[in-house]
Design a protein around this motif. Sequence first.
Motif, PDB file in Angstrom:
ATOM      1  N   ARG A 147       0.812  -1.222   0.000  1.00 52.25           N
ATOM      2  CA  ARG A 147       0.000   0.000   0.000  1.00 52.25           C
ATOM      3  C   ARG A 147       0.842   1.267   0.000  1.00 52.25           C
ATOM      4  N   TYR A 148       2.139   1.118   0.250  1.00 58.56           N
ATOM      5  CA  TYR A 148       2.976   2.326   0.281  1.00 58.56           C
ATOM      6  C   TYR A 148       3.710   2.548  -1.029  1.00 58.56           C
ATOM      7  N   ILE A 149       3.501   1.649  -1.962  1.00 58.90           N
ATOM      8  CA  ILE A 149       4.219   1.812  -3.229  1.00 58.90           C
ATOM      9  C   ILE A 149       3.874   3.127  -3.868  1.00 58.90           C
ATOM     10  N   GLY A 150       2.642   3.608  -3.651  1.00 59.52           N
ATOM     11  CA  GLY A 150       2.238   4.864  -4.258  1.00 59.52           C
ATOM     12  C   GLY A 150       2.773   6.086  -3.539  1.00 59.52           C
ATOM     13  N   SER A 151       3.377   5.877  -2.373  1.00 63.74           N
ATOM     14  CA  SER A 151       3.839   7.053  -1.617  1.00 63.74           C
ATOM     15  C   SER A 151       4.875   7.814  -2.404  1.00 63.74           C
ATOM     16  N   TYR A 152       4.873   9.086  -2.150  1.00 66.23           N
ATOM     17  CA  TYR A 152       5.797   9.940  -2.871  1.00 66.23           C
ATOM     18  C   TYR A 152       7.209   9.756  -2.328  1.00 66.23           C
ATOM     19  N   GLY A 153       8.178   9.703  -3.216  1.00 70.86           N
ATOM     20  CA  GLY A 153       9.564   9.776  -2.756  1.00 70.86           C
ATOM     21  C   GLY A 153      10.146   8.430  -2.315  1.00 70.86           C
ATOM     22  N   GLU A 154      11.063   8.539  -1.389  1.00 70.95           N
ATOM     23  CA  GLU A 154      11.862   7.392  -0.973  1.00 70.95           C
ATOM     24  C   GLU A 154      11.020   6.271  -0.400  1.00 70.95           C
ATOM     25  N   ALA A 155      10.042   6.635   0.393  1.00 64.15           N
ATOM     26  CA  ALA A 155       9.219   5.588   1.008  1.00 64.15           C
ATOM     27  C   ALA A 155       8.571   4.725  -0.060  1.00 64.15           C
ATOM     28  N   GLY A 156       8.085   5.360  -1.094  1.00 65.59           N
ATOM     29  CA  GLY A 156       7.456   4.605  -2.160  1.00 65.59           C
ATOM     30  C   GLY A 156       8.458   3.678  -2.833  1.00 65.59           C
ATOM     31  N   LYS A 157       9.631   4.220  -3.093  1.00 61.13           N
ATOM     32  CA  LYS A 157      10.672   3.407  -3.736  1.00 61.13           C
ATOM     33  C   LYS A 157      11.009   2.206  -2.876  1.00 61.13           C
ATOM     34  N   LEU A 158      11.171   2.478  -1.583  1.00 64.11           N
ATOM     35  CA  LEU A 158      11.559   1.412  -0.662  1.00 64.11           C
ATOM     36  C   LEU A 158      10.498   0.326  -0.626  1.00 64.11           C
ATOM     37  N   ALA A 159       9.246   0.759  -0.606  1.00 60.55           N
ATOM     38  CA  ALA A 159       8.157  -0.221  -0.555  1.00 60.55           C
ATOM     39  C   ALA A 159       8.200  -1.109  -1.790  1.00 60.55           C
ATOM     40  N   GLU A 160       8.425  -0.472  -2.940  1.00 63.81           N
ATOM     41  CA  GLU A 160       8.475  -1.244  -4.176  1.00 63.81           C
ATOM     42  C   GLU A 160       9.629  -2.235  -4.141  1.00 63.81           C
ATOM     43  N   VAL A 161      10.774  -1.758  -3.677  1.00 60.09           N
ATOM     44  CA  VAL A 161      11.959  -2.614  -3.635  1.00 60.09           C
ATOM     45  C   VAL A 161      11.739  -3.819  -2.728  1.00 60.09           C
ATOM     46  N   PHE A 162      11.174  -3.569  -1.543  1.00 63.37           N
ATOM     47  CA  PHE A 162      10.912  -4.689  -0.633  1.00 63.37           C
ATOM     48  C   PHE A 162      10.053  -5.745  -1.285  1.00 63.37           C
ATOM     49  N   CYS A 163       8.989  -5.273  -1.929  1.00 66.88           N
ATOM     50  CA  CYS A 163       8.085  -6.234  -2.539  1.00 66.88           C
ATOM     51  C   CYS A 163       8.813  -7.058  -3.603  1.00 66.88           C
ATOM     52  N   ASP A 164       9.555  -6.367  -4.468  1.00 74.36           N
ATOM     53  CA  ASP A 164      10.281  -7.088  -5.519  1.00 74.36           C
ATOM     54  C   ASP A 164      11.271  -8.080  -4.938  1.00 74.36           C
ATOM     55  N   MET A 165      12.011  -7.610  -3.963  1.00 77.14           N
ATOM     56  CA  MET A 165      13.055  -8.462  -3.372  1.00 77.14           C
ATOM     57  C   MET A 165      12.461  -9.723  -2.773  1.00 77.14           C
ATOM     58  N   SER A 166      11.366  -9.570  -2.046  1.00 82.57           N
ATOM     59  CA  SER A 166      10.826 -10.761  -1.393  1.00 82.57           C
ATOM     60  C   SER A 166      10.292 -11.745  -2.423  1.00 82.57           C
ATOM     61  N   VAL A 167       9.713 -11.233  -3.494  1.00 78.89           N
ATOM     62  CA  VAL A 167       9.224 -12.137  -4.535  1.00 78.89           C
ATOM     63  C   VAL A 167      10.395 -12.860  -5.199  1.00 78.89           C
ATOM     64  N   ASN A 168      11.446 -12.096  -5.520  1.00 82.65           N
ATOM     65  CA  ASN A 168      12.608 -12.706  -6.162  1.00 82.65           C
ATOM     66  C   ASN A 168      13.262 -13.751  -5.285  1.00 82.65           C
ATOM     67  N   LEU A 169      13.348 -13.436  -4.002  1.00 83.43           N
ATOM     68  CA  LEU A 169      13.965 -14.387  -3.068  1.00 83.43           C
ATOM     69  C   LEU A 169      13.185 -15.702  -3.071  1.00 83.43           C
ATOM     70  N   GLU A 170      11.884 -15.567  -3.078  1.00 86.40           N
ATOM     71  CA  GLU A 170      11.044 -16.762  -3.107  1.00 86.40           C
ATOM     72  C   GLU A 170      11.354 -17.614  -4.331  1.00 86.40           C
ATOM     73  N   LYS A 171      11.424 -16.948  -5.476  1.00 86.36           N
ATOM     74  CA  LYS A 171      11.715 -17.680  -6.729  1.00 86.36           C
ATOM     75  C   LYS A 171      13.068 -18.354  -6.634  1.00 86.36           C
ATOM     76  N   TYR A 172      14.027 -17.617  -6.098  1.00 90.31           N
ATOM     77  CA  TYR A 172      15.385 -18.156  -6.014  1.00 90.31           C
ATOM     78  C   TYR A 172      15.431 -19.403  -5.134  1.00 90.31           C
TER      79      TYR A 172
END
Lengths: 732, 98
Positions: free
Chosen positions: A289-314
């Motif tokens: 829900r924070y992916i839409g946030s403006y600025g760094e928080a939004g970026k961080l939220a997106e990164v976390f989500c991507d990372m956890s998905v990738n880790l799962e695949k790995y």
Amino acid sequence: MDESENKAFITGRSIAVFLITGLLFFAVTMPFRHFFHVVSMTELRPASAFNPVLGLIFNWPAVLGCAFGNLVADIMSGYDTVSCILGFLVQVVYGSVPFLIWRRFGGDVRLNTAANVWRYMWIVSVDSAVTALLVSAVMHTAGNDADYLMTASMIFLNNFVFSMTIGIFIVLAFIRKTLSRKGETFSLNERLILIFLIMAVFSAVMMAWTAFGDYSGDDTERLYFVDRVYAHIAIDILLFCLISLFFVRYAERNITIPMEKLAEAAEDYISAGRSGEPDYKMVIERCGRYIGSYGEAGKLAEVFCDMSVNLEKYIDNLTKATAEKERIDTELNLAREIQVDMLPHNFPEFSMRSAFEIYASMDTAKEVGGDFYDFYIIDDSHIGITIADVADKGVPAALFMIMSKTYLKSRALTGETPGEILTNVNNQLCEGNDKQMFVTVWMAVLDLATGKLTAGNAGHEYPIISKNNKGFRLYKDRHDFVLGGMEDTEYKEYEMILSPGDVVFVYTDGVTEATDGKGEMYGTERLLQALNGSCAEAPEKIITDVRDDISRFVGEAVRYDDMTMLAMIYKGPGAESTIGHREAEPPPKAIEAGTLILEATMENWDAVMRFLECELQKAGCSARGKTSIEIAAEEIYTNIVKYAYPDDAGTVTISLSLHEGTGDGPGYVRIVFTDEGIPYDPLSREAPDITLPAEERTSGGLGIHMIRNMVDRVHYEYIDGHNVLTMENKTL
Amino acid sequence: MEIHKEQSGNELVIKVEGRLDTLSAPGLEAELKRSLGETENLIFDFGSLEYISSAGLRVMLAAQKAMNKQGKMIVKNVNESVHEIFEITGFVDILTIE
């Protein structure tokens, strides 16, 4: 702050709170009442912060404490009874309204969001306003003449200002204490709010300072002046806080709250991962829900989500790959077992043909290997033995090994000679051999009736042969090229005659190239030493002794190559033999015996020594006994060599027998040297004078002197054309 | 049998390992012939010598006679059985044993 405190109303804690707040209130009120009196019934009252704030934190006990503190102060200041009572009631209302309203809205008393700060502000405002009106009403009924409106506004402002300054910091201090007891600290947002609040108070203090610095005037103006100053301060704080709240709200939406939530989600993800499965869905749920946030928080939220998905695949991929590898390992192990089973193991049955005895062993390194040995019956009086080493290791070598073994044996069974076998098999292996695999081979055919060994060597290690009890030596046979290398290569064979008792020992380079921890190789020298040092009489024991020696040498180091060995003893066409060093007829009263017959030469001393070593070791002779016997034996043997056969060679027979002691005495060993040379009694030589100094000593007679003095008994006879020298020594 | 030699200045240390018997004694004899030269201080280290027979003793006697002319000779780290042989043959009086 604690709901349950109201249920147990009178507890030790509540009494303590009551007393402390009361004392505190009194202590703060009195000085100000004296020195900062404004109007007959009111003054600068910092203590006004206590009621609402301590009420919020401690509820009823604090409220009552403050009210009583006020009562005592009123009494001591000489107010009339009615005023005192009314004053008490007003204080109760003043203190309880805030926490009651806050409780109504729910949630902890904590200034960690803009919403909570706003709530605090308006509760305090309402509380102050209500109190102000009540106090004015009380004063009015008391007949007080002061300006009604002015008084009320002053009281309101007083309460508001002190609640918003001292009050807020008292609340924050208590919150901090509670948090640290739980091992927590202020949240990110709380810290941001704190900064704004500090700045608000600072500006209020500045304003108060400059304002009061300007004061001059008398009592009548005092009320108006204080009122004005208060009003300025109050407006300052109010505006500052309201504007701050907008900034805080913005930060909450885009920075602080998202950061707090992301940090929490990340922490939970990690601890879930530690104890079991990391749950990427939880991360997406909470961070998404924070992916839409403006600025760094939004970026961080997106990164976390991507990372956890990738880790799962790995993790998924890795699990699959590991399972696959385990499957392959299992199959390889199975393949290795099949390979080992292919090699003949029926040593005892095979060796029951008493013309020979054979044993072989193969130790594979971790993977499937390429070494092999083979032995088989060709016909009634011929056997074939083979040892080979395929280049490289692993599955390709194993497959090549199977082919080589099969071709070699089938050719041998047709009766071809080793040279022919190798030539033909080489061509067979070269066909379709694109991978340039090759194999080194040593193979031989033994004619059991005559002892003739016909052998061929295709690039393999030199065989080691022990002939006529002279000890194991490297036999440097002719080397042809490896098998499977080049088509149409011609392979030759060679012959030798084995006598009964001769031993053939073949091996692969895994034996000589076994390395210890320091990178040094076992080598042929050590192998020969191990073979010669072993007193073993059976092929199995010979091989065991060599393997033990290699294990000792290698120690903890990891073996990386296969080790294969084969030993064969030729016993001769008949089951018994009278020649060879173990089948003598035991003389009467002897427990064990052995005989050695060989040519009386200096070179053969080695064989004699080994014979004695082995026999004495078997007899359990002590080290001292062995040395004494061996030294005496050396002297006797040397004499025979030098003097018995001056013209040509002759044989000497050495027999060793063990005897029980007489009565309770220790057992002893008897060694008899027999030769057919010229009659000579070595014992007849004069003993040397051993007291002479060096210059006058000669080396003559020393040997005989040593013989006499080292062993218990020595005796010479000439019987039937034979010199017979008998020597006896205790075995202990 | 193995021979290790260490030469420093006019001192020669010869360490003999294994057995000094009729087959190996000639080897020691040859080594002495090669290395003795002008040595004034000859030391035999028999710490790893298991066995000595009359052939070995002959070599020792020759060496002792030679060193008596040009310096001194010491035999050290002799084990029990070798020492016994030296005693029986009277060599304890001829050699300097430490």
